[in-house]
Write a protein that holds these residues in place. Structure first.
Motif, PDB file in Angstrom:
ATOM      1  N   THR A  55      31.104  33.072  46.480  1.00 45.03           N
ATOM      2  CA  THR A  55      31.150  34.055  47.713  1.00 45.03           C
ATOM      3  C   THR A  55      29.978  33.525  48.588  1.00 45.03           C
ATOM      4  O   THR A  55      29.297  32.897  48.278  1.00 45.03           O
ATOM      5  CB  THR A  55      30.956  35.635  47.052  1.00 45.03           C
ATOM      6  OG1 THR A  55      29.716  35.776  46.543  1.00 45.03           O
ATOM      7  CG2 THR A  55      32.163  35.951  46.456  1.00 45.03           C
ATOM      8  N   GLN A  89      26.333  33.484  48.282  1.00 47.62           N
ATOM      9  CA  GLN A  89      25.859  33.430  46.840  1.00 47.62           C
ATOM     10  C   GLN A  89      25.996  31.932  46.227  1.00 47.62           C
ATOM     11  O   GLN A  89      26.608  31.096  46.819  1.00 47.62           O
ATOM     12  CB  GLN A  89      26.621  34.356  46.330  1.00 47.62           C
ATOM     13  CG  GLN A  89      26.859  35.849  46.676  1.00 47.62           C
ATOM     14  CD  GLN A  89      25.238  36.398  46.504  1.00 47.62           C
ATOM     15  OE1 GLN A  89      24.790  36.322  45.558  1.00 47.62           O
ATOM     16  NE2 GLN A  89      25.019  37.292  47.485  1.00 47.62           N
ATOM     17  N   SER A  95      32.775  38.371  32.887  1.00 48.20           N
ATOM     18  CA  SER A  95      33.256  39.064  34.035  1.00 48.20           C
ATOM     19  C   SER A  95      34.813  38.872  34.161  1.00 48.20           C
ATOM     20  O   SER A  95      35.662  39.622  34.522  1.00 48.20           O
ATOM     21  CB  SER A  95      32.782  38.859  35.394  1.00 48.20           C
ATOM     22  OG  SER A  95      32.909  37.355  35.457  1.00 48.20           O
ATOM     23  N   LYS A  99      40.418  42.049  40.572  1.00 48.59           N
ATOM     24  CA  LYS A  99      39.821  43.187  41.343  1.00 48.59           C
ATOM     25  C   LYS A  99      38.907  42.846  42.715  1.00 48.59           C
ATOM     26  O   LYS A  99      38.884  41.374  42.766  1.00 48.59           O
ATOM     27  CB  LYS A  99      38.436  43.401  40.208  1.00 48.59           C
ATOM     28  CG  LYS A  99      38.802  43.709  38.938  1.00 48.59           C
ATOM     29  CD  LYS A  99      37.732  44.077  37.946  1.00 48.59           C
ATOM     30  CE  LYS A  99      38.069  44.369  36.399  1.00 48.59           C
ATOM     31  NZ  LYS A  99      36.997  44.435  35.696  1.00 48.59           N
ATOM     32  N   PRO A 100      38.771  43.489  43.452  1.00 45.72           N
ATOM     33  CA  PRO A 100      38.153  42.942  44.683  1.00 45.72           C
ATOM     34  C   PRO A 100      36.789  42.087  44.334  1.00 45.72           C
ATOM     35  O   PRO A 100      36.720  41.156  45.171  1.00 45.72           O
ATOM     36  CB  PRO A 100      37.636  44.459  45.369  1.00 45.72           C
ATOM     37  CG  PRO A 100      38.532  45.344  44.911  1.00 45.72           C
ATOM     38  CD  PRO A 100      38.939  45.102  43.382  1.00 45.72           C
ATOM     39  N   GLU A 101      36.314  42.382  43.498  1.00 40.19           N
ATOM     40  CA  GLU A 101      34.950  41.521  43.071  1.00 40.19           C
ATOM     41  C   GLU A 101      35.236  40.016  42.639  1.00 40.19           C
ATOM     42  O   GLU A 101      34.514  39.174  42.634  1.00 40.19           O
ATOM     43  CB  GLU A 101      34.106  42.293  41.921  1.00 40.19           C
ATOM     44  CG  GLU A 101      34.697  42.619  40.745  1.00 40.19           C
ATOM     45  CD  GLU A 101      35.095  44.108  40.903  1.00 40.19           C
ATOM     46  OE1 GLU A 101      35.470  44.721  41.817  1.00 40.19           O
ATOM     47  OE2 GLU A 101      34.859  44.732  39.819  1.00 40.19           O
ATOM     48  N   ASP A 102      36.569  39.839  42.469  1.00 37.34           N
ATOM     49  CA  ASP A 102      37.264  38.495  42.079  1.00 37.34           C
ATOM     50  C   ASP A 102      37.279  37.682  43.661  1.00 37.34           C
ATOM     51  O   ASP A 102      37.598  36.497  43.274  1.00 37.34           O
ATOM     52  CB  ASP A 102      38.437  38.583  41.475  1.00 37.34           C
ATOM     53  CG  ASP A 102      38.236  39.096  39.932  1.00 37.34           C
ATOM     54  OD1 ASP A 102      39.141  39.968  39.734  1.00 37.34           O
ATOM     55  OD2 ASP A 102      37.190  38.897  39.260  1.00 37.34           O
ATOM     56  N   THR A 103      37.126  38.355  44.531  1.00 43.75           N
ATOM     57  CA  THR A 103      37.382  37.663  45.946  1.00 43.75           C
ATOM     58  C   THR A 103      36.456  36.675  46.045  1.00 43.75           C
ATOM     59  O   THR A 103      35.175  36.652  46.075  1.00 43.75           O
ATOM     60  CB  THR A 103      37.114  38.420  46.954  1.00 43.75           C
ATOM     61  OG1 THR A 103      38.200  39.764  46.982  1.00 43.75           O
ATOM     62  CG2 THR A 103      37.133  38.010  48.402  1.00 43.75           C
ATOM     63  N   THR A 132      41.539  36.123  47.744  1.00 41.91           N
ATOM     64  CA  THR A 132      41.103  37.498  48.400  1.00 41.91           C
ATOM     65  C   THR A 132      41.825  38.589  47.658  1.00 41.91           C
ATOM     66  O   THR A 132      42.987  38.536  47.605  1.00 41.91           O
ATOM     67  CB  THR A 132      41.348  37.490  50.028  1.00 41.91           C
ATOM     68  OG1 THR A 132      40.732  36.287  50.408  1.00 41.91           O
ATOM     69  CG2 THR A 132      40.948  38.746  50.582  1.00 41.91           C
ATOM     70  N   SER A 150      42.412  42.394  47.915  1.00 43.58           N
ATOM     71  CA  SER A 150      42.283  43.623  48.863  1.00 43.58           C
ATOM     72  C   SER A 150      43.538  44.354  49.328  1.00 43.58           C
ATOM     73  O   SER A 150      44.671  43.639  48.904  1.00 43.58           O
ATOM     74  CB  SER A 150      41.723  43.221  50.130  1.00 43.58           C
ATOM     75  OG  SER A 150      41.815  44.265  50.984  1.00 43.58           O
TER      76      SER A 150
END
Length: 124
Positions: A40, A43, A63, A87-91, A121, A123
């Motif tokens: 991301t 990161q 995760s 999940k959104p955090e997989d974006t 993405t 979302s």
């Protein structure tokens, strides 16, 4: 020299699924272990999943364990990442990688070849 090209990324709603593909050319792909990593903005690139050259051994990041499945079709020179319950955090941008060794490996510095990445993405 192995070339890797990812495909299958896109926009998906939370709880949805996507399958990423990584097509390899230019080498004896069946003798290479492979992996998926993701990054991301701002990161470091993180490990997602890895598979041995035979496909018999796989490892996953905590995760994604239980939601993602890595597999390969050596006859097709392709590695897959089936992603479910997203999940959104997989974006992230997802990268495919291959290493000149048969063993699965979690360490990105151990990989010799990388694809260009594909955006995923998650979302609503």
């Amino acid at each position: 020299q192995v070339q890797l090209v990812e495909s299958g990324g896109g926009l998906v709603q939370p709880g949805g699924s996507l399958r990423l593909s990584c097509a390899a050319s230019g080498g004896t792909f069946s003798s290479y272990a492979a992996g998926w990593f993701r990054q991301t903005p701002g990161q470091e690139r993180d490990f997602v999943a890895t598979i041995s050259s035979s496909g018999a051994t796989t490892y996953y990041a905590d995760s994604v364990k239980g939601r993602f499945t890595i597999s390969r079709g050596n006859a097709q020179n392709t590695v897959y990442l089936q992603m479910s319950s997203l999940k959104p955090e997989d974006t992230a941008v997802y990268y495919c990688a291959a290493r000149s060794g048969r063993r699965a490996n979690l360490i990105q510095e151990e990989y010799d070849y990388w694809g260009q990445g594909t955006q995923v993405t998650v979302s609503s």
